[in-house]
Motif scaffolding. Structure first.
Motif, PDB file in Angstrom:
ATOM      1  N   TYR A 131       2.268  -7.151 -11.161  1.00 20.93           N
ATOM      2  CA  TYR A 131       2.903  -6.609  -9.950  1.00 20.93           C
ATOM      3  C   TYR A 131       2.437  -5.179  -9.757  1.00 20.93           C
ATOM      4  CZ  TYR A 131       6.446  -4.194  -7.172  1.00 20.93           C
ATOM      5  OH  TYR A 131       7.080  -3.402  -6.252  1.00 20.93           O
ATOM      6  N   GLY A 132       2.098  -4.816  -8.520  1.00 21.00           N
ATOM      7  CA  GLY A 132       1.676  -3.463  -8.225  1.00 21.00           C
ATOM      8  C   GLY A 132       2.454  -2.863  -7.063  1.00 21.00           C
ATOM      9  N   TYR A 133       2.650  -1.549  -7.128  1.00 18.77           N
ATOM     10  CA  TYR A 133       3.340  -0.832  -6.053  1.00 18.77           C
ATOM     11  C   TYR A 133       2.507   0.388  -5.674  1.00 18.77           C
ATOM     12  CZ  TYR A 133       6.838   1.794  -3.446  1.00 18.77           C
ATOM     13  OH  TYR A 133       7.501   2.478  -2.472  1.00 18.77           O
ATOM     14  N   ASP A 134       2.194   0.528  -4.382  1.00 20.60           N
ATOM     15  CA  ASP A 134       1.390   1.645  -3.902  1.00 20.60           C
ATOM     16  C   ASP A 134       2.246   2.901  -3.791  1.00 20.60           C
ATOM     17  OD1 ASP A 134      -0.800  -0.009  -3.724  1.00 20.60           O
ATOM     18  OD2 ASP A 134      -0.530  -0.429  -1.582  1.00 20.60           O
ATOM     19  N   LEU A 135       1.970   3.878  -4.644  1.00 25.52           N
ATOM     20  CA  LEU A 135       2.685   5.149  -4.589  1.00 25.52           C
ATOM     21  C   LEU A 135       2.197   6.007  -3.423  1.00 25.52           C
ATOM     22  CD1 LEU A 135       2.633   6.031  -8.394  1.00 25.52           C
ATOM     23  CD2 LEU A 135       4.560   5.111  -7.089  1.00 25.52           C
ATOM     24  N   LEU A 136       0.882   5.996  -3.193  1.00 26.33           N
ATOM     25  CA  LEU A 136       0.269   6.748  -2.100  1.00 26.33           C
ATOM     26  C   LEU A 136      -0.504   5.764  -1.240  1.00 26.33           C
ATOM     27  CD1 LEU A 136      -1.131   9.793  -4.118  1.00 26.33           C
ATOM     28  CD2 LEU A 136       1.010   9.678  -2.830  1.00 26.33           C
ATOM     29  N   GLN A 137      -0.449   5.962   0.084  1.00 22.55           N
ATOM     30  CA  GLN A 137      -1.092   5.024   0.983  1.00 22.55           C
ATOM     31  C   GLN A 137      -1.508   5.732   2.254  1.00 22.55           C
ATOM     32  OE1 GLN A 137       1.132   1.668   3.013  1.00 22.55           O
ATOM     33  NE2 GLN A 137       0.204   0.502   1.348  1.00 22.55           N
ATOM     34  N   GLY A 138      -2.745   5.518   2.675  1.00 19.19           N
ATOM     35  CA  GLY A 138      -3.258   6.077   3.912  1.00 19.19           C
ATOM     36  C   GLY A 138      -4.072   5.050   4.657  1.00 19.19           C
ATOM     37  N   SER A 139      -4.705   5.458   5.741  1.00 16.62           N
ATOM     38  CA  SER A 139      -5.475   4.521   6.549  1.00 16.62           C
ATOM     39  C   SER A 139      -6.711   4.009   5.823  1.00 16.62           C
ATOM     40  CB  SER A 139      -5.887   5.182   7.865  1.00 16.62           C
ATOM     41  OG  SER A 139      -6.673   6.354   7.604  1.00 16.62           O
ATOM     42  N   ASP A 140      -7.244   4.805   4.877  1.00 16.05           N
ATOM     43  CA  ASP A 140      -8.459   4.401   4.178  1.00 16.05           C
ATOM     44  C   ASP A 140      -8.355   4.498   2.656  1.00 16.05           C
ATOM     45  OD1 ASP A 140      -8.322   7.106   4.014  1.00 16.05           O
ATOM     46  OD2 ASP A 140     -10.309   7.506   4.869  1.00 16.05           O
ATOM     47  N   TYR A 141      -7.143   4.632   2.117  1.00 12.39           N
ATOM     48  CA  TYR A 141      -6.997   4.735   0.670  1.00 12.39           C
ATOM     49  C   TYR A 141      -5.623   4.251   0.231  1.00 12.39           C
ATOM     50  CZ  TYR A 141      -3.951   8.781   1.268  1.00 12.39           C
ATOM     51  OH  TYR A 141      -2.902   9.609   1.621  1.00 12.39           O
ATOM     52  N   SER A 142      -5.505   3.933  -1.075  1.00 13.74           N
ATOM     53  CA  SER A 142      -4.218   3.621  -1.699  1.00 13.74           C
ATOM     54  C   SER A 142      -4.319   3.908  -3.187  1.00 13.74           C
ATOM     55  CB  SER A 142      -3.824   2.156  -1.467  1.00 13.74           C
ATOM     56  OG  SER A 142      -4.724   1.280  -2.110  1.00 13.74           O
ATOM     57  N   LEU A 143      -3.206   4.287  -3.775  1.00 19.47           N
ATOM     58  CA  LEU A 143      -3.121   4.542  -5.208  1.00 19.47           C
ATOM     59  C   LEU A 143      -1.772   4.056  -5.690  1.00 19.47           C
ATOM     60  CD1 LEU A 143      -4.286   5.811  -7.811  1.00 19.47           C
ATOM     61  CD2 LEU A 143      -3.149   7.940  -7.163  1.00 19.47           C
ATOM     62  N   GLY A 144      -1.780   3.172  -6.705  1.00 17.23           N
ATOM     63  CA  GLY A 144      -0.517   2.604  -7.154  1.00 17.23           C
ATOM     64  C   GLY A 144      -0.466   2.361  -8.642  1.00 17.23           C
TER      65      GLY A 144
END
Length: 286
Positions: A131-144
């Motif tokens: 299971y993953g959860y995106d902590l940071l999210q933008g139009s061209d990136y994600s970090l989770g």
């Protein structure tokens, strides 16, 4: 372990409540692995334990091309489910066993004699639910962050010059052998938790850089193991639904399964499974 299981159950609950998937991706590919595996057995002549190596002693391939399968389900904006499967199945024939060895299942002792032919099969499958959860999210990136459970399935088969006797028939370290055609043993490790990070960055329309890192280490009564999985690569869209990925991966599993009096196995397994190198895959998004 309990906290990880709870989080995965919550993720599955959210998955079942979601009416429409945001994105589902099926990825199929392959890579080359470097393997080192062994079991601890007994020399029936001198009564001493020793480590039997599947690659050097029983001629199983050390390097082999392996398939893998991955499924990703992104839903509810920031939530993701992952399913991974890696397969390592090998067989080989040894024309003449250089040293006899003895193993025990329940109350039966099996003896492989020296000098005879032996066909050996060692199958290992590694499954992961994450299971993953995106902590940071933008139009061209994600970090989770990711949480997962790995399970390893091990099957060993020996066919050839094999004898068997009851443990009560042992005379010292030797038994009066009755020939049998094969020994089959299956082991399943307990689910092993892992935690990691995952990120994506679209640096050009249709081109993405992706990376992830996962790790676990655990020690239970009869099980000790660790896993390290680090991958970085680039993918390019081939159309509306298809994409091609090239990545560099460091993947290592090291598991020791110890024989116990209450749950007797063929022998103590020492599985070391490592891959360092490139991998290629094709993905379909639907």
């Amino acid at each position: 372990m309990r906290a990880t299981s709870t989080l995965l159950l919550l993720a599955l609950a959210g998955f079942s409540q979601c009416a429409l998937a945001k994105d589902m991706t099926l990825r199929v590919g392959g890579f080359y692995s470097q393997s080192d595996s062994s079991i601890d057995v007994t020399d029936p002549v001198i009564g001493k334990d020793f480590r039997l190596d599947f690659e050097s002693d029983l001629q199983l391939a050390e390097n082999q091309f392996l398939p893998f399968l991955e499924f990703e389900y992104a839903f509810a904006d920031r939530h993701n489910l992952y399913f991974d499967w890696k397969r390592l199945h090998r067989s080989a024939e040894t024309n003449a066993v250089t040293r006899p060895f003895q193993v025990q299942i329940d109350d039966t002792v099996f003896v492989v004699t020296a000098g005879g032919k032996l066909n050996t099969t060692l199958n290992i499958d590694v499954l992961r639910l994450g299971y993953g959860y995106d902590l940071l999210q933008g139009s061209d990136y994600s970090l989770g962050i990711t949480l997962g459970l790995h399970t390893m399935f091990i099957e060993s088969v020996f066919e050839g010059a094999i004898g068997a006797c009851l443990a009560t028939e042992l005379d010292g370290d030797l038994c009066s052998q009755r020939p049998i055609p094969r020994i089959v043993e299956n082991n399943v490790t307990a689910p092993l938790p892992d935690i990691g990070l995952i990120g994506h960055y679209e640096f050009f329309p249709g081109w993405r850089f992706s990376a992830h890192g996962q790790y676990f280490a655990i020690k239970l009564d009869d099980l000790e193991g660790s896993l390290t999985d680090i991958r970085a690569g680039v993918s390019a869209d081939l159309g509306e639904s298809w994409s091609l990925s090239m990545a560099y991966n460091y993947f290592k599993v090291d598991v020791d399964v110890t024989q116990s009096a209450e749950n007797i196995k063929v022998a103590d397994y020492n599985i070391f499974y490592r891959f360092i190198g490139p991998m290629i895959s094709v993905s379909y998004r639907f």
